[in-house]
Motif scaffolding. Structure first.
Motif, PDB file in Angstrom:
ATOM      1  N   ILE A 289       1.552  13.602  26.946  1.00  0.00           N
ATOM      2  CA  ILE A 289       3.442  13.805  26.400  1.00  0.00           C
ATOM      3  C   ILE A 289       3.607  15.163  26.246  1.00  0.00           C
ATOM      4  O   ILE A 289       2.841  16.166  25.810  1.00  0.00           O
ATOM      5  CB  ILE A 289       4.145  13.566  25.526  1.00  0.00           C
ATOM      6  N   TYR A 290       4.572  15.908  26.775  1.00  0.00           N
ATOM      7  CA  TYR A 290       4.610  17.351  25.528  1.00  0.00           C
ATOM      8  C   TYR A 290       5.234  17.851  25.145  1.00  0.00           C
ATOM      9  O   TYR A 290       6.396  16.739  24.553  1.00  0.00           O
ATOM     10  CB  TYR A 290       5.556  18.655  27.140  1.00  0.00           C
ATOM     11  N   ASP A 291       5.203  18.811  23.697  1.00  0.00           N
ATOM     12  CA  ASP A 291       5.625  18.874  22.991  1.00  0.00           C
ATOM     13  C   ASP A 291       4.903  21.042  22.785  1.00  0.00           C
ATOM     14  O   ASP A 291       3.837  21.356  23.000  1.00  0.00           O
ATOM     15  CB  ASP A 291       5.670  18.456  21.464  1.00  0.00           C
ATOM     16  N   VAL A 292       6.066  21.741  22.732  1.00  0.00           N
ATOM     17  CA  VAL A 292       6.157  23.206  21.828  1.00  0.00           C
ATOM     18  C   VAL A 292       4.514  23.216  21.193  1.00  0.00           C
ATOM     19  O   VAL A 292       3.553  24.598  21.199  1.00  0.00           O
ATOM     20  CB  VAL A 292       6.865  24.193  22.008  1.00  0.00           C
ATOM     21  N   SER A 293       4.262  22.254  20.452  1.00  0.00           N
ATOM     22  CA  SER A 293       3.375  22.846  19.034  1.00  0.00           C
ATOM     23  C   SER A 293       2.248  22.511  19.779  1.00  0.00           C
ATOM     24  O   SER A 293       0.757  22.779  18.947  1.00  0.00           O
ATOM     25  CB  SER A 293       3.802  21.561  17.819  1.00  0.00           C
ATOM     26  N   GLN A 294       2.038  22.039  20.754  1.00  0.00           N
ATOM     27  CA  GLN A 294       1.029  21.863  21.578  1.00  0.00           C
ATOM     28  C   GLN A 294      -0.373  23.101  21.934  1.00  0.00           C
ATOM     29  O   GLN A 294      -1.410  23.127  22.150  1.00  0.00           O
ATOM     30  CB  GLN A 294       0.753  20.676  22.016  1.00  0.00           C
ATOM     31  N   TRP A 295       1.110  23.802  22.117  1.00  0.00           N
ATOM     32  CA  TRP A 295       0.454  25.645  22.029  1.00  0.00           C
ATOM     33  C   TRP A 295      -0.270  26.248  21.584  1.00  0.00           C
ATOM     34  O   TRP A 295      -1.068  26.846  21.437  1.00  0.00           O
ATOM     35  CB  TRP A 295       1.315  26.274  22.460  1.00  0.00           C
ATOM     36  N   SER A 296       0.147  26.119  20.021  1.00  0.00           N
ATOM     37  CA  SER A 296      -1.083  26.292  18.478  1.00  0.00           C
ATOM     38  C   SER A 296      -2.314  25.559  18.998  1.00  0.00           C
ATOM     39  O   SER A 296      -3.508  26.080  18.116  1.00  0.00           O
ATOM     40  CB  SER A 296       0.134  25.629  17.799  1.00  0.00           C
ATOM     41  N   ARG A 297      -1.992  24.400  19.790  1.00  0.00           N
ATOM     42  CA  ARG A 297      -3.694  24.476  19.828  1.00  0.00           C
ATOM     43  C   ARG A 297      -4.293  24.737  20.265  1.00  0.00           C
ATOM     44  O   ARG A 297      -5.759  25.723  20.476  1.00  0.00           O
ATOM     45  CB  ARG A 297      -4.323  22.612  19.649  1.00  0.00           C
ATOM     46  N   VAL A 298      -4.015  25.311  21.791  1.00  0.00           N
ATOM     47  CA  VAL A 298      -4.507  26.384  22.812  1.00  0.00           C
ATOM     48  C   VAL A 298      -4.959  27.537  21.759  1.00  0.00           C
ATOM     49  O   VAL A 298      -5.809  28.205  22.285  1.00  0.00           O
ATOM     50  CB  VAL A 298      -4.223  26.652  23.664  1.00  0.00           C
ATOM     51  N   PHE A 299      -3.671  28.137  21.516  1.00  0.00           N
ATOM     52  CA  PHE A 299      -4.205  29.321  21.113  1.00  0.00           C
ATOM     53  C   PHE A 299      -5.463  29.490  19.882  1.00  0.00           C
ATOM     54  O   PHE A 299      -6.195  30.225  20.029  1.00  0.00           O
ATOM     55  CB  PHE A 299      -2.891  29.670  20.292  1.00  0.00           C
ATOM     56  N   THR A 300      -5.286  28.366  18.420  1.00  0.00           N
ATOM     57  CA  THR A 300      -6.155  28.471  17.779  1.00  0.00           C
ATOM     58  C   THR A 300      -7.681  27.848  17.801  1.00  0.00           C
ATOM     59  O   THR A 300      -8.797  28.564  17.841  1.00  0.00           O
ATOM     60  CB  THR A 300      -5.903  26.910  16.782  1.00  0.00           C
ATOM     61  N   PHE A 301      -8.142  27.316  19.122  1.00  0.00           N
ATOM     62  CA  PHE A 301      -9.460  26.841  20.109  1.00  0.00           C
ATOM     63  C   PHE A 301      -9.987  28.822  19.932  1.00  0.00           C
ATOM     64  O   PHE A 301     -10.275  28.826  19.973  1.00  0.00           O
ATOM     65  CB  PHE A 301      -9.418  26.672  21.041  1.00  0.00           C
ATOM     66  N   GLY A 302      -8.875  29.157  21.148  1.00  0.00           N
ATOM     67  CA  GLY A 302      -8.827  30.936  21.655  1.00  0.00           C
ATOM     68  C   GLY A 302      -9.618  31.469  20.998  1.00  0.00           C
ATOM     69  O   GLY A 302     -10.255  32.248  21.447  1.00  0.00           O
ATOM     70  N   MET A 303      -8.279  31.414  19.581  1.00  0.00           N
ATOM     71  CA  MET A 303      -8.978  32.768  18.191  1.00  0.00           C
ATOM     72  C   MET A 303     -10.118  32.497  17.873  1.00  0.00           C
ATOM     73  O   MET A 303     -10.533  32.876  17.626  1.00  0.00           O
ATOM     74  CB  MET A 303      -7.914  32.361  17.473  1.00  0.00           C
TER      75      MET A 303
END
Length: 370
Positions: A289-303
């Motif tokens: 399921i999509y939620d905009v907050s999931q992009w925070s996980r992509v960002f934190t992994f990348g960081m």
């Protein structure tokens, strides 16, 4: 000129979609720009090298990210002009912290412009000045939001979104350290220290929530996606310290150890939550399921990946862990990005169909009344 033309075309298409479908995006949607920016500038550049990053593919990724930033900014301005800004972005105190994605997203765009398009250096500097002003406004709103959380007893609802105060502050350090070469070290230290202060306060509130709330043990419903910023905020703090040379090598190493430890703890909880959600809701509703907050996980992994790549420890065991993160992490991040993009595209397509169906219903009603 080619890439500027692509930027105009991509931006026009996205703005038209938002405008004609009357879509006001969520406050934290700029996290998409943050995530794609750190993947482009941090993960892909470091793993595949400058040849990839400064080639056609890297520039196109940059243009897409800039077009997303531009169209999202348009949506925020549109909400203000249509007198919906307060309702969407300001009314709920905790949601105000999501504006930190606007600052961090703008920072990464300024860095991308400076790194990719040397002829646009002036634009990158103008964005830096603008973003510093935006950060000042955001921090003022957050100070008031912290007071509202205390006054209205909203601490039971806090989550990792509070840590965007740290992320946005450290992103300013990364931006000015990149665009302006001669920045007083005391200014960098001031920003980094302020970001650390926000981290301590926010983490205290988050931990207190989960230690005192009666139903906090229901991890499948009470644990928020944004809690992964607990390690992402540490990673960007370490990266800012490394890039600005505001901390010694030993100090940066201490931050990396803390970020790695928090990463391990948080992601173990995430895996446990994943299992619980699958048992409770099934595979489709539990995960896909999509939620905009999931992009925070992509960002934190990348960081965390970027910070780990640029931090080169002398100790054998730490160096071994670093190598494992670099070799295995790249593919985990790329898979995570691909899944998130597919979920996002499906979500946008549903929005389009819903608006199209509403338009058909309204047209049918108008015809029947005639």
């Amino acid at each position: 000129m080619l890439y500027f033309s692509l930027f105009i075309v991509f931006s026009a298409c996205m703005v038209a979609f938002l405008f004609f479908n009357k879509i006001y995006i969520h406050t934290s949607t700029m996290a998409v720009v943050m995530a794609l920016g750190i993947i482009t500038q941090g993960v892909l550049l470091n793993f595949f090298g400058t040849h990839f990053f400064h080639g056609v593919f890297g520039k196109i990724l940059t243009v897409i990210d800039l077009a997303l930033w531009n169209s999202f900014s348009f949506s925020f301005i549109l909400s203000f002009l249509n007198k919906k800004f307060r309702e969407i972005h300001y009314f709920r105190p905790i949601n105000r912290f999501g504006m930190g994605t606007w600052v961090a997203g703008t920072s990464i765009c300024g860095i991308l412009i400076y790194k990719q398009f040397h002829e646009w250096v002036l634009i990158a500097r103008l964005i830096s000045y603008f973003n510093l002003g935006l950060w000042l406004i955001y921090i003022g709103l957050c100070v008031k939001a912290f007071y509202d959380i205390y006054r209205k007893e909203l601490s039971k609802n806090v989550h990792g979104i509070l840590l965007l105060t740290t992320v946005s502050t450290q992103s300013i350090v990364l931006l000015i350290s990149t665009v302006f070469k001669h920045i007083p070290i005391k200014l960098d230290i001031l920003f980094i220290s302020l970001g650390v202060s926000f981290y301590i306060l926010s983490t205290f509130l988050i931990i207190r929530r989960y230690c005192t709330k009666d139903d906090s043990r229901l991890i499948e419903t009470e644990w928020n996606n944004t809690n992964c910023i607990l390690h992402g905020a540490l990673s960007i703090t370490g990266l800012a310290s490394l890039v600005s040379h505001a901390a010694s090598k030993q100090g940066v190493m201490v931050i990396w150890i803390c970020a790695a430890a928090v990463f391990l703890i948080v992601e173990v909880l995430e895996v446990y939550r994943l299992v619980k959600r699958i048992k409770s809701y099934g595979l489709k509703k539990g995960i896909f399921i999509y939620d905009v907050s999931q992009w925070s996980r992509v960002f934190t992994f990348g960081m965390f990946y970027t910070f780990t790549y640029l931090n080169n420890p002398n100790y054998f065991y730490f160096a071994l862990i670093r190598k494992m993160v670099i070799l295995a992490g790249i593919w985990a991040i790329l898979v995570l990005v691909l899944i998130e993009l597919l979920l996002c595209i499906r979500h946008v397509f549903k929005i389009y169909l819903n608006h199209a169906n509403k338009h058909q219903v309204n047209s049918a009603s108008a015809n029947s009344s005639l």
